[in-house]
Each structure stands twice: as C-alpha cells, then as structure tokens.
Design a protein around this motif. Structure first.
Motif, PDB file in Angstrom:
ATOM      1  N   ARG A   1      35.891  10.962 -40.143  1.00 25.18           N
ATOM      2  CA  ARG A   1      36.880  11.248 -39.087  1.00 25.18           C
ATOM      3  C   ARG A   1      36.191  11.589 -37.772  1.00 25.18           C
ATOM      4  N   LEU A   2      35.122  12.418 -37.859  1.00 24.35           N
ATOM      5  CA  LEU A   2      34.399  12.793 -36.649  1.00 24.35           C
ATOM      6  C   LEU A   2      33.814  11.571 -35.964  1.00 24.35           C
ATOM      7  N   ALA A   3      33.230  10.664 -36.760  1.00 23.27           N
ATOM      8  CA  ALA A   3      32.643   9.454 -36.193  1.00 23.27           C
ATOM      9  C   ALA A   3      33.711   8.614 -35.501  1.00 23.27           C
ATOM     10  N   ALA A   4      34.887   8.514 -36.125  1.00 24.04           N
ATOM     11  CA  ALA A   4      35.960   7.716 -35.534  1.00 24.04           C
ATOM     12  C   ALA A   4      36.497   8.362 -34.263  1.00 24.04           C
ATOM     13  N   GLU A   5      36.661   9.687 -34.303  1.00 23.99           N
ATOM     14  CA  GLU A   5      37.216  10.399 -33.151  1.00 23.99           C
ATOM     15  C   GLU A   5      36.267  10.413 -31.960  1.00 23.99           C
ATOM     16  N   ARG A   6      34.956  10.570 -32.257  1.00 22.27           N
ATOM     17  CA  ARG A   6      33.990  10.705 -31.151  1.00 22.27           C
ATOM     18  C   ARG A   6      33.281   9.403 -30.800  1.00 22.27           C
ATOM     19  N   GLY A   7      33.545   8.350 -31.539  1.00 19.65           N
ATOM     20  CA  GLY A   7      32.920   7.065 -31.239  1.00 19.65           C
ATOM     21  C   GLY A   7      31.467   6.986 -31.654  1.00 19.65           C
ATOM     22  N   LEU A   8      31.123   7.647 -32.764  1.00 12.88           N
ATOM     23  CA  LEU A   8      29.757   7.604 -33.264  1.00 12.88           C
ATOM     24  C   LEU A   8      29.544   6.357 -34.112  1.00 12.88           C
ATOM     25  N   ALA A   9      28.369   5.772 -34.013  1.00 10.82           N
ATOM     26  CA  ALA A   9      28.026   4.651 -34.884  1.00 10.82           C
ATOM     27  C   ALA A   9      27.709   5.209 -36.266  1.00 10.82           C
ATOM     28  N   LEU A  10      28.450   4.769 -37.279  1.00 11.18           N
ATOM     29  CA  LEU A  10      28.270   5.259 -38.645  1.00 11.18           C
ATOM     30  C   LEU A  10      27.830   4.117 -39.557  1.00 11.18           C
ATOM     31  N   ASN A  11      26.632   4.252 -40.083  1.00 11.40           N
ATOM     32  CA  ASN A  11      26.047   3.306 -41.037  1.00 11.40           C
ATOM     33  C   ASN A  11      25.984   1.859 -40.546  1.00 11.40           C
ATOM     34  N   PRO A  12      25.488   1.635 -39.318  1.00  7.85           N
ATOM     35  CA  PRO A  12      25.241   0.247 -38.922  1.00  7.85           C
ATOM     36  C   PRO A  12      24.001  -0.261 -39.658  1.00  7.85           C
ATOM     37  N   PRO A  13      23.769  -1.565 -39.707  1.00  6.14           N
ATOM     38  CA  PRO A  13      22.529  -2.064 -40.307  1.00  6.14           C
ATOM     39  C   PRO A  13      21.312  -1.464 -39.598  1.00  6.14           C
ATOM     40  N   VAL A  14      20.387  -0.938 -40.378  1.00  5.22           N
ATOM     41  CA  VAL A  14      19.224  -0.257 -39.786  1.00  5.22           C
ATOM     42  C   VAL A  14      18.461  -1.195 -38.863  1.00  5.22           C
ATOM     43  N   GLU A  15      18.356  -2.454 -39.247  1.00  5.41           N
ATOM     44  CA  GLU A  15      17.598  -3.425 -38.453  1.00  5.41           C
ATOM     45  C   GLU A  15      18.197  -3.638 -37.067  1.00  5.41           C
ATOM     46  N   GLU A  16      19.488  -3.285 -36.915  1.00  5.34           N
ATOM     47  CA  GLU A  16      20.161  -3.527 -35.640  1.00  5.34           C
ATOM     48  C   GLU A  16      20.166  -2.312 -34.722  1.00  5.34           C
ATOM     49  N   ILE A  17      19.560  -1.210 -35.140  1.00  9.30           N
ATOM     50  CA  ILE A  17      19.506  -0.012 -34.299  1.00  9.30           C
ATOM     51  C   ILE A  17      18.425  -0.222 -33.239  1.00  9.30           C
ATOM     52  N   ALA A  18      18.842  -0.301 -31.998  1.00  6.76           N
ATOM     53  CA  ALA A  18      17.901  -0.579 -30.914  1.00  6.76           C
ATOM     54  C   ALA A  18      17.415   0.716 -30.266  1.00  6.76           C
TER      55      ALA A  18
END
Length: 271
Positions: free
Chosen positions: A46-63
């Motif tokens: 819920r916190l991630a959705a409310e605050r716009g946090l990236a939650l569990n994106p593919p690690v390779e795509e974290i820039a």
C-alpha cells in the motif's frame, strides 16, 4: 540527505520499513527509491502504491544505484545476495544491517573491490530512537560513508568504528541491549508484585520508570553516574537498593557476563 542516484532497499520488514518511512518523512523523493522484497507485506504494498515507490522491478533494469541497503534476515542472505550482482557492476555502496554477517562474506559474493559498509542497528530504530554503528571496508569513500550515516540517522544516532572486530562488542551492548532493558523492566515489575503490588500497577510503574529514566538521560546529556548520584540521598531508600546492585556480586559483573556472551555469539555467527 542528498541522493544523486537510486536508493535501493533490499528487505522491507520491520527494520527496513522503519528506515524507509524515516527517509520519506525527511523528504527523500519517492522516485529515487526502489524496494526489493521477496514477500512484501500488505502495508508495504500500500505504501509503495500511495507514494509511487518502485516495488520489485527487475534488478537488471535498476539504473544508477547509488546505495543499496540490505535489511533481510541473515538466514536468507545467501539466497538474496547473488541476485544483487547486477547492481554491483555499478559500484554502489552496499550497506548491510544484518547481524553477524562480516564484510568478507559480502565481498565473497559481490566482489572484493565493492564498497561495503557493515552496520549494527537496534530495535528502537522503529520509533526513531535507535543507535547504529557502522564499519566501512577500504573501498568506501568518505562521501559514501557520510551517505550511509545520513541514511541511518533517519532512525536514530549513528557511530562509527574502523576495526570490524569491535562490531561484536557493539552487538553485545547496543544490538542486544534493548532486550536486556525489557527484561530489567519485567524483573522490576515482578519485584513490585513480590512486595504486594497488584500486577497491573507494578507493570505500569516499571514501564514508566524505565522509559522515563531513559528519556531523562537522553535529554539531560549528563553521565549516567551523575544522574544516579543526583537521586541518591545518603542512607535513603535508593542507597539501600543500590547497595545490593553495586555489591561485588551485583549488577556490574552480571552485565559484563551478559555482554560477553552476546559478543561471543556474534563472533560464532560470523564463522
């Protein structure tokens, strides 16, 4: 705290979650935070959705990861670390708050030349009253060490040692210390009950006394010994009680054995 790249939080349980809320409350932009958690709680989702946090994106795509804070339980660390290798090639500073895990154990997986900071926080971090001690490896710059301190200061005070061998003593004193205080509170309440107090009142007195004494010590800045002397009248009730605690076989040697046992176990966990 000023971030140039991404802040990656690995593990958003009680400790990681408390730190995350502290960062956000201090104004860390949500778009600069990435949360990786194999089983995020409903509250974290819920916190991630409310605050716009990236939650569990593919690690390779974290820039552009600048700092990676690892807050997973030591028992699953061996499963988690290999998955962070794609981040290591960017040379962020890895900051671990896992008890008993040495810098060498992280270097063995992430690379011998990767900046790594080992940290030992304690549970009062959950209410912003923690204390954390950090120990950086030789590849951590002063700027990276300062960033690690800034991140951890969101949940309390921060100290630093350069000798990793001292982290076991830190664990024995502050890492495990809150549990000692909780047990002292239990014992104080039980002693009150033995003197005839109702359980509810004895518990209330013990909790308020321990919490109040701690807050007084924090606010006054006076040494604990000075505060003790200030409330001890000659031949009074407090002096009578302290006569037991300060005897040769009293609290001092007991606490020394307690801290030594915890530090010894910390060393064993690192083997």
């Amino acid at each position: 705290m000023t971030l140039k790249g991404k802040l990656v939080l690995v593990g958003a349980g009680k400790m990681g979650g408390a730190m995350l809320e502290g960062w956000l409350d201090e104004g860390t932009p949500a778009e600069q935070v990435v949360v990786l958690d194999p089983a995020p709680s409903d509250a974290m989702a819920r916190l991630a959705a409310e605050r716009g946090l990236a939650l569990n994106p593919p690690v390779e795509e974290i820039a552009d990861p600048e700092i990676v804070l690892i807050a997973v339980k030591p028992q699953i660390m061996d499963k988690v670390l290999p998955g962070l290798l794609p981040l290591a090639r960017h040379k962020p500073v890895f900051l671990s708050v896992a008890a008993g895990r040495t810098i060498a154990s992280f270097e063995a997986v992430l690379g011998a030349d990767v900046p790594i900071v080992r940290a030992m926080p304690n549970t009062p971090a959950a209410v912003g009253r923690g204390i954390t001690v950090i120990c950086p490896n030789a590849h951590v710059t002063e700027a990276q060490a300062a960033l690690a301190e800034s991140l951890l200061s969101a949940v309390g005070e921060v100290g630093r040692v350069d000798d990793e061998g001292l982290m076991d003593a830190v664990t024995g004193v502050s890492g495990s210390g809150p549990a000692y205080v909780f047990y002292l509170t239990e014992c104080l309440a039980r002693a009150g009950m033995d003197e005839g107090l109702p359980e509810e009142l004895a518990t209330k007195l013990a909790r308020a006394t321990v919490a109040g004494a701690g807050e007084l010590m924090r606010r006054s800045g006076e040494p604990a010994g000075t505060l003790r002397e200030n409330v001890t009248s000659p031949n009074g009730t407090t002096a009578a009680g302290l006569g037991v605690l300060m005897a040769d076989d009293g609290l001092k040697p007991l606490v020394a054995r307690t801290v030594a046992a915890a530090a010894r176990r910390s060393r064993e966990l690192a083997e």
